[in-house]
Design a protein around this motif. Structure first.
Motif, PDB file in Angstrom:
ATOM      1  N   SER A  36       4.476 -13.807   2.392  1.00 36.43           N
ATOM      2  CA  SER A  36       4.903 -12.547   2.983  1.00 36.43           C
ATOM      3  C   SER A  36       3.711 -11.603   3.156  1.00 36.43           C
ATOM      4  O   SER A  36       2.764 -11.624   2.371  1.00 36.43           O
ATOM      5  CB  SER A  36       5.946 -11.896   2.082  1.00 36.43           C
ATOM      6  OG  SER A  36       6.124 -10.551   2.413  1.00 36.43           O
ATOM      7  N   VAL A  37       3.797 -10.751   4.157  1.00 35.54           N
ATOM      8  CA  VAL A  37       2.771  -9.734   4.357  1.00 35.54           C
ATOM      9  C   VAL A  37       2.758  -8.758   3.180  1.00 35.54           C
ATOM     10  O   VAL A  37       1.766  -8.068   2.946  1.00 35.54           O
ATOM     11  CB  VAL A  37       2.969  -8.995   5.698  1.00 35.54           C
ATOM     12  CG1 VAL A  37       4.193  -8.076   5.647  1.00 35.54           C
ATOM     13  CG2 VAL A  37       1.736  -8.217   6.111  1.00 35.54           C
ATOM     14  N   GLY A  42      -0.673 -13.066   1.417  1.00 26.52           N
ATOM     15  CA  GLY A  42      -0.188 -13.010   2.792  1.00 26.52           C
ATOM     16  C   GLY A  42      -0.895 -11.948   3.615  1.00 26.52           C
ATOM     17  O   GLY A  42      -1.245 -12.166   4.778  1.00 26.52           O
ATOM     18  N   LEU A  43      -1.111 -10.786   3.022  1.00 13.56           N
ATOM     19  CA  LEU A  43      -1.812  -9.707   3.716  1.00 13.56           C
ATOM     20  C   LEU A  43      -3.246 -10.103   4.019  1.00 13.56           C
ATOM     21  O   LEU A  43      -3.723  -9.940   5.150  1.00 13.56           O
ATOM     22  CB  LEU A  43      -1.772  -8.425   2.876  1.00 13.56           C
ATOM     23  CG  LEU A  43      -2.526  -7.223   3.448  1.00 13.56           C
ATOM     24  CD1 LEU A  43      -1.975  -6.820   4.808  1.00 13.56           C
ATOM     25  CD2 LEU A  43      -2.476  -6.058   2.465  1.00 13.56           C
ATOM     26  N   ARG A  46      -3.438 -12.682   6.864  1.00 15.40           N
ATOM     27  CA  ARG A  46      -3.182 -12.091   8.179  1.00 15.40           C
ATOM     28  C   ARG A  46      -4.397 -11.289   8.658  1.00 15.40           C
ATOM     29  O   ARG A  46      -4.802 -11.391   9.811  1.00 15.40           O
ATOM     30  CB  ARG A  46      -1.933 -11.223   8.131  1.00 15.40           C
ATOM     31  CG  ARG A  46      -0.654 -12.024   8.170  1.00 15.40           C
ATOM     32  CD  ARG A  46       0.557 -11.174   7.789  1.00 15.40           C
ATOM     33  NE  ARG A  46       1.793 -11.933   7.839  1.00 15.40           N
ATOM     34  CZ  ARG A  46       2.183 -12.806   6.909  1.00 15.40           C
ATOM     35  NH1 ARG A  46       1.428 -13.035   5.852  1.00 15.40           N
ATOM     36  NH2 ARG A  46       3.325 -13.448   7.028  1.00 15.40           N
ATOM     37  N   ARG A  87       1.599  -2.575   7.469  1.00 14.44           N
ATOM     38  CA  ARG A  87       1.810  -3.970   7.057  1.00 14.44           C
ATOM     39  C   ARG A  87       2.782  -4.646   8.013  1.00 14.44           C
ATOM     40  O   ARG A  87       2.587  -5.791   8.409  1.00 14.44           O
ATOM     41  CB  ARG A  87       2.313  -4.042   5.612  1.00 14.44           C
ATOM     42  CG  ARG A  87       1.236  -3.747   4.584  1.00 14.44           C
ATOM     43  CD  ARG A  87       1.662  -4.119   3.172  1.00 14.44           C
ATOM     44  NE  ARG A  87       2.921  -3.555   2.740  1.00 14.44           N
ATOM     45  CZ  ARG A  87       3.059  -2.385   2.124  1.00 14.44           C
ATOM     46  NH1 ARG A  87       2.001  -1.633   1.866  1.00 14.44           N
ATOM     47  NH2 ARG A  87       4.252  -1.970   1.758  1.00 14.44           N
ATOM     48  N   SER A  88       3.807  -3.922   8.397  1.00 16.80           N
ATOM     49  CA  SER A  88       4.781  -4.463   9.350  1.00 16.80           C
ATOM     50  C   SER A  88       4.108  -4.721  10.705  1.00 16.80           C
ATOM     51  O   SER A  88       4.339  -5.758  11.341  1.00 16.80           O
ATOM     52  CB  SER A  88       5.941  -3.481   9.510  1.00 16.80           C
ATOM     53  OG  SER A  88       6.862  -3.950  10.446  1.00 16.80           O
ATOM     54  N   ASP A  91       1.936  -7.799  10.487  1.00 15.19           N
ATOM     55  CA  ASP A  91       2.748  -9.009  10.567  1.00 15.19           C
ATOM     56  C   ASP A  91       3.135  -9.289  12.017  1.00 15.19           C
ATOM     57  O   ASP A  91       3.044 -10.431  12.484  1.00 15.19           O
ATOM     58  CB  ASP A  91       3.994  -8.865   9.687  1.00 15.19           C
ATOM     59  CG  ASP A  91       4.715 -10.178   9.487  1.00 15.19           C
ATOM     60  OD1 ASP A  91       4.040 -11.184   9.151  1.00 15.19           O
ATOM     61  OD2 ASP A  91       5.947 -10.211   9.644  1.00 15.19           O
ATOM     62  N   TYR A  94       0.116 -10.556  13.848  1.00 13.47           N
ATOM     63  CA  TYR A  94      -0.183 -11.928  13.446  1.00 13.47           C
ATOM     64  C   TYR A  94       0.689 -12.922  14.213  1.00 13.47           C
ATOM     65  O   TYR A  94       0.185 -13.886  14.793  1.00 13.47           O
ATOM     66  CB  TYR A  94       0.016 -12.110  11.932  1.00 13.47           C
ATOM     67  CG  TYR A  94      -0.019 -13.550  11.522  1.00 13.47           C
ATOM     68  CD1 TYR A  94      -1.225 -14.232  11.445  1.00 13.47           C
ATOM     69  CD2 TYR A  94       1.157 -14.249  11.271  1.00 13.47           C
ATOM     70  CE1 TYR A  94      -1.261 -15.571  11.108  1.00 13.47           C
ATOM     71  CE2 TYR A  94       1.128 -15.581  10.929  1.00 13.47           C
ATOM     72  CZ  TYR A  94      -0.079 -16.240  10.856  1.00 13.47           C
ATOM     73  OH  TYR A  94      -0.109 -17.576  10.538  1.00 13.47           O
ATOM     74  N   TRP A  95       2.001 -12.677  14.245  1.00 12.49           N
ATOM     75  CA  TRP A  95       2.909 -13.616  14.918  1.00 12.49           C
ATOM     76  C   TRP A  95       2.717 -13.587  16.425  1.00 12.49           C
ATOM     77  O   TRP A  95       2.837 -14.626  17.092  1.00 12.49           O
ATOM     78  CB  TRP A  95       4.361 -13.360  14.504  1.00 12.49           C
ATOM     79  CG  TRP A  95       4.587 -13.830  13.109  1.00 12.49           C
ATOM     80  CD1 TRP A  95       4.769 -13.072  11.998  1.00 12.49           C
ATOM     81  CD2 TRP A  95       4.569 -15.192  12.657  1.00 12.49           C
ATOM     82  NE1 TRP A  95       4.888 -13.865  10.888  1.00 12.49           N
ATOM     83  CE2 TRP A  95       4.769 -15.175  11.262  1.00 12.49           C
ATOM     84  CE3 TRP A  95       4.408 -16.422  13.286  1.00 12.49           C
ATOM     85  CZ2 TRP A  95       4.831 -16.342  10.496  1.00 12.49           C
ATOM     86  CZ3 TRP A  95       4.457 -17.577  12.522  1.00 12.49           C
ATOM     87  CH2 TRP A  95       4.664 -17.535  11.143  1.00 12.49           C
TER      88      TRP A  95
END
Length: 191
Positions: A36-37, A42-43, A46, A87-88, A91, A94-95
């Motif tokens: 997870s971010v 995860g952070l 990313r 952070r959102s 994410d 990234y995607w």
């Protein structure tokens, strides 16, 4: 145009338009960082992925990440943590970049050197439909060729109308009962 069952749920059938199912199936092929971010790992992954290329910085810009170079360096050095909103956005960036980076590979895999990809189409779920209104539908398996570049491009561009047109081209190969598959439970393939 696919989606001729305008009132799909009227008799309690459950499903989704074929274009939606096609987009979902393509999306499932995109893999990436599992962490997870919100996690440190995860952070960091990313941030590392996004700051390797100019395309990553462009993805961050599209996602609305507008921070100073100093702040970005502090994030990379793990001296500061981005706020929840950033952070959102990281994410999402990234995607977005993952989708763009894998699009060419998806086309190649689905086209399979011109041989296409065999897909399984699962009809709408009629378990809650009264017996006299049920249609005799079964899962169908067909080999699909010649539409994958269009499908991936439409998915990349969030072009629902084009995905719908691609789905129409796919179900036309089902013959006279193609209309029964304008809405489906799901589709799948092993590409």
């Amino acid at each position: 145009m696919a989606g001729r069952w305008m009132d799909l749920g009227a008799l309690n059938a459950r499903g989704l338009p074929g274009a939606d199912a096609l987009g979902v199936a393509i999306e499932r092929m995109v893999t990436g960082i599992a962490s997870s971010v919100e996690s440190e790992r995860g952070l960091a992954a990313r941030l590392n992925y996004l700051t390797k290329t100019d395309a990553g910085y462009e993805a961050m810009d599209r996602a609305g990440i507008h921070v100073s170079p100093r702040t970005l360096m502090a994030w990379l050095a793990e001296e500061r943590i981005p706020n929840k909103a950033n952070r959102s956005r990281l994410d999402a960036a990234y995607w977005d970049l993952r989708r763009r980076n894998v699009a060419a590979d998806l086309k190649k895999r689905l086209n399979n050197h011109g041989r296409g990809t065999r897909i399984e189409i699962n009809p709408v779920d009629q378990t809650r439909v009264e017996g006299r209104h049920q249609r005799d539908l079964s899962s169908r398996s067909i080999n699909v060729r010649g539409v994958w570049d269009r499908a991936v491009d439409a998915w990349m561009n969030d072009d629902y109308d084009e995905l719908d047109a691609v789905w129409d081209d796919i179900i036309e190969d089902l013959g006279s009962e193609y209309d029964a598959y304008s809405n489906v439970s799901s589709i799948g393939w092993a590409a």
